[in-house]
Write a protein that holds these residues in place. Structure first.
Motif, short mmCIF file in Angstrom:
data_model
loop_
_atom_site.label_atom_id
_atom_site.label_comp_id
_atom_site.label_asym_id
_atom_site.label_seq_id
_atom_site.Cartn_x
_atom_site.Cartn_y
_atom_site.Cartn_z
N ASP A 9 0.98 -1.39 -0.17
CA ASP A 9 -0.04 0.01 0.01
C ASP A 9 0.93 1.28 0.11
OD1 ASP A 9 -2.41 -1.36 -0.13
OD2 ASP A 9 -3.10 -0.94 1.77
N GLY A 10 2.16 1.02 -0.21
CA GLY A 10 2.99 2.25 -0.24
C GLY A 10 3.31 2.79 1.31
N SER A 11 3.82 4.00 1.08
CA SER A 11 4.28 4.42 2.67
C SER A 11 4.44 6.10 2.53
CB SER A 11 5.24 3.85 3.04
OG SER A 11 6.45 4.23 2.34
N VAL A 12 3.96 6.57 3.72
CA VAL A 12 4.57 8.23 3.74
C VAL A 12 5.78 8.21 4.83
CG1 VAL A 12 3.98 10.30 4.92
CG2 VAL A 12 2.30 8.82 3.57
N TYR A 13 6.82 8.99 4.58
CA TYR A 13 7.94 8.88 5.23
C TYR A 13 8.40 10.49 5.46
CZ TYR A 13 9.91 9.11 0.46
OH TYR A 13 9.93 10.00 -0.80
N LYS A 14 9.38 10.54 6.49
CA LYS A 14 9.87 11.95 6.58
C LYS A 14 11.35 12.18 5.93
CE LYS A 14 9.99 15.68 9.53
NZ LYS A 14 11.26 16.38 9.04
N ILE A 15 11.38 13.30 5.22
CA ILE A 15 12.72 13.20 4.56
C ILE A 15 13.48 14.00 5.44
CG2 ILE A 15 13.71 14.34 2.53
CD1 ILE A 15 10.86 13.97 1.17
N LYS A 21 8.85 21.14 1.92
CA LYS A 21 8.02 19.98 2.23
C LYS A 21 8.59 18.68 2.58
CE LYS A 21 5.29 21.66 -1.74
NZ LYS A 21 4.74 21.50 -3.20
N PRO A 22 8.67 18.58 3.90
CA PRO A 22 9.42 17.44 4.44
C PRO A 22 9.20 16.10 4.53
CG PRO A 22 8.23 18.68 6.26
CD PRO A 22 8.13 19.23 4.94
N PHE A 23 7.73 15.88 3.82
CA PHE A 23 7.16 14.39 3.99
C PHE A 23 6.83 13.99 2.65
CE2 PHE A 23 5.88 16.20 8.00
CZ PHE A 23 6.11 15.47 8.79
N GLY A 24 7.35 12.67 2.36
CA GLY A 24 7.07 12.08 1.01
C GLY A 24 6.08 11.03 1.09
N ALA A 25 5.52 10.83 -0.12
CA ALA A 25 4.76 9.60 -0.37
C ALA A 25 5.04 8.89 -1.37
CB ALA A 25 3.17 10.17 -0.48
N ARG A 26 4.92 7.60 -1.32
CA ARG A 26 5.33 6.68 -2.21
C ARG A 26 4.67 5.32 -2.41
NH1 ARG A 26 10.95 4.56 0.67
NH2 ARG A 26 9.84 3.43 2.38
N SER A 46 8.09 7.58 -6.16
CA SER A 46 7.29 8.62 -5.38
C SER A 46 6.22 9.20 -6.23
CB SER A 46 8.51 9.62 -5.28
OG SER A 46 8.10 10.97 -4.72
N ILE A 47 5.14 9.72 -5.37
CA ILE A 47 4.21 10.47 -5.95
C ILE A 47 4.29 12.15 -5.44
CG2 ILE A 47 2.38 8.42 -5.97
CD1 ILE A 47 0.93 9.58 -3.66
N GLY A 48 5.17 12.33 -4.82
CA GLY A 48 5.30 13.80 -4.29
C GLY A 48 5.84 14.11 -3.00
N THR A 49 6.34 15.29 -2.88
CA THR A 49 6.47 15.80 -1.44
C THR A 49 5.45 16.78 -0.96
OG1 THR A 49 8.05 17.40 -2.19
CG2 THR A 49 9.04 15.29 -1.84
N PHE A 50 5.38 16.86 0.39
CA PHE A 50 4.30 17.61 0.99
C PHE A 50 4.52 18.27 2.33
CE2 PHE A 50 2.82 13.74 -1.23
CZ PHE A 50 1.97 14.16 -2.13
#
Length: 364
Positions: A9-15, A21-26, A46-50
Motif C-alpha cells: 500500500d506504499g508509505s509516507v516517510y519523513k525526509i 515539504k519534508p514529507f514524502g509519499a510513495r 514517489s508521488i510527491g513531497t508535501f
C-alpha cells in the motif's frame, strides 16, 4: 503516530534536512528479491513531497483509491501525440483525416520535447504563426491542439486546457468574392497541359472535386472501363461518392493512371502531393495564366457551369457531395448512373465567357 500500512500500500516517510515539504509519499510498483537476505522487497515510486504528514497521507490514499499515471507530468508533447493518435486514428473512417493531422503535427516540431504541462497559449500561438503553410493547415494545427488537450484532461496529464483559451483567427474568406474561371482562361489551360499541375486543375474543373479531394484520389478507385471515380471527403454526403469522368478529361486520367502508384496524381517524386504542395504549384500556374484564382474556384466554376446549363439540383448535389435535404429525393428516389453521366456531360467551357453572379455560400 500514523497507523502502519499493509504491504503493497506504499508509505509516507519523513525526509531528512530542512525542507519546505519534508514529507514524502510513495507507492509500490513491484517487488524485487534481495540477494543478501533472500527476501522480497518493495520497489517504490514517489508521488510527491508535501508540507505535512496529513497532506502526504491524503495524496497516497487518493492514489490508492484512484490510481493514475505517476509519470504523466513528465510526458512531452510528442509523447502525448503518440498516445493520442494511436487511439484517435482508429476511430476515423477516412484515412485522409489522419493524414491531415499528421501533416499538421509536422509543423509543431518546436513543441515536440516540451513537457505537456509546461506548454502555454503563447507556445501554441507562436507555432501556428510561424508555420509557413496555408490557413487550412493552421486551422488543423489548432484542431490538433484541442484534441490532444482533451486527451490530456481525460488522462490527468494536465490540469488546465490551454488550447481552449485562444482562437486561431484564420483569414476569413469572403465566399461571395470567389470568381469562377472564365471559359477563355480554361481554353488557355488546355494549351498549357504540360506545365506544372494544369492537368489537376482541368480535372477539378470538369469533376467538381475539392482541391484536397483531387490530391487524395486513389488509383484503385479509378474505373477506366465504366469511366467513373470513387472519392471525396469532408462531409458524410461527400465521402466516397461516385463521380463520372467527363469525356474531355479521360485522356488526362489515362495519362496519370499508374497501377503501381497509390494516388492518381503525384508530385515530381512520384509521391503523395500534399495540399500545400498543390496550392504552391497552383499559384505558379495562375501567374503564368495572368490571373489570381484560388484552388477552390475550380469547384465553384464546375457548379456555376452546371447551374448555367440547368443540371438538376439534386443530381448536382450528389455529384459534388452536398447533402440533399429533399427527403423524397434522398431516401426514396433511385437514379440510374446514366443520369449522372448525362449531367456531367453538360459541363462545357468551349463558348464565350459567361458573366457569373456571386456563388451562394451554401455551394462551397
Amino acid at each position: 503516530m500514523a497507523m502502519k500500512r499493509a504491504n503493497g500500500d506504499g508509505s509516507v516517510y519523513k525526509i531528512g534536512g530542512k525542507r519546505r515539504k519534508p514529507f514524502g509519499a510513495r507507492v509500490t510498483i513491484g517487488w524485487q528479491l534481495d540477494p543478501e537476505t533472500g527476501r522480497s522487497k518493495q520497489i517504490y515510486q514517489s508521488i510527491g513531497t508535501f508540507a505535512t504528514r496529513v497532506e502526504a497521507e491524503t495524496a497516497l490514499n487518493n492514489y490508492l483509491q484512484n490510481p493514475y499515471d505517476i509519470e504523466a507530468h513528465k510526458i512531452t508533447f510528442a509523447g502525448v501525440y503518440d498516445r493520442w493518435s494511436a487511439e484517435y486514428f482508429e476511430t476515423l473512417k477516412n484515412p485522409s483525416s489522419a493524414r491531415s493531422y499528421k501533416a499538421a503535427y509536422a509543423y509543431c516540431e518546436p513543441l515536440y520535447n516540451i513537457r505537456m504541462r509546461d506548454i502555454r497559449v503563447e507556445h501554441m500561438q507562436g507555432v501556428i504563426k510561424d508555420a509557413e503553410v496555408g490557413d487550412a493547415t493552421k486551422g488543423r494545427m489548432k484542431s490538433l491542439f484541442n484534441l490532444m488537450y482533451k486527451w490530456c484532461m481525460i488522462h490527468e496529464v494536465v490540469e488546465k486546457d490551454y488550447s481552449a483559451l485562444f482562437v486561431h483567427k484564420a483569414g476569413k474568406r469572403d465566399k461571395t468574392k470567389r470568381v469562377p474561371f472564365k471559359n477563355s482562361e480554361i481554353q488557355k489551360l488546355w494549351k498549357m497541359q504540360e506545365f506544372s499541375v494544369v492537368d489537376m486543375i482541368l480535372f477539378a474543373l470538369y469533376s467538381g472535386f475539392r482541391p484536397s479531394e483531387v490530391t487524395l484520389i486513389e488509383t484503385r478507385f479509378v474505373d477506366l472501363v465504366r469511366w467513373r471515380i470513387k472519392g471525396g471527403m469532408k462531409t458524410e454526403a461527400g465521402t466516397d461518392r461516385i463521380v463520372p469522368i467527363h469525356e474531355k478529361i479521360r485522356p488526362i486520367v489515362q495519362k496519370h493512371y499508374n497501377p503501381d502508384s497509390k494516388f492518381l496524381f503525384t508530385n515530381e517524386k512520384g509521391e503523395y502531393m500534399t495540399y500545400d504542395q498543390y496550392r504552391g504549384r497552383f499559384k505558379n500556374v495562375m501567374r503564368a495564366l495572368g490571373t489570381t484564382h484560388t484552388p477552390h474556384e475550380a469547384r465553384h466554376t464546375f457548379i456555376s457551369c452546371a447551374k448555367h446549363f440547368d443540371v438538376d439540383e439534386n443530381l448536382l448535389k450528389a455529384i459534388v457531395g452536398h447533402k440533399i435535404r429533399d427527403v423524397t429525393e434522398a431516401v426514396y428516389t433511385h437514379r440510374p448512373f446514366s443520369d449522372y453521366v448525362a449531367a456531367v456531360a453538360l459541363i462545357d467551357y468551349s463558348g464565350e465567357d459567361i458573366e457569373f453572379e456571386s456563388i451562394d455560400a451554401d455551394w462551397d
